[in-house]
Design an enzyme around this catalytic site. Sequence first.
Site: not given
Length: 142
Positions: A72, A74, A100, A103
């Site tokens: 992801h 992040e 999410c 993260c």
Amino acid sequence: MEQNENKQELLDRRYMCMAFIWAENSYCKRRKVGALLVKDKMIISDGYNGTPSGFENVCEDENDITKPYVLHAEANAITKVARSNNSSNGATLYVTSSPCIECAKLIIQAGIKRVVFAENYRLSDGADLLKRAGVELVLVEI
């Protein structure tokens, strides 16, 4: 006080626009997400969702399902700053979509104190965990 709030809101919008531009670097077809890590008004890291370094730039399998090893935005920004001389402690993360749960755990451990996002992720467990940890969440609609 109000002038400072307006100035912060303006900065938040500008950094968020930059995060959307950064998301365009993603090779993912289903969803492109961008992230910027900002500390003391300086961008200290950036990231977008995609495969790990050295892997093919294909995020989805033949059934259009995201591959399990796709990172992801992040996570990419946080791991990138970890390889630098910068510290994310006390920083603000600008990300095009709310984090999410996985993260969110990285954000907490990285000492990030503020997360600014433009749209809600389909699950709210990441945002809920960040709130529980005292991380400030700011929705900025672009």
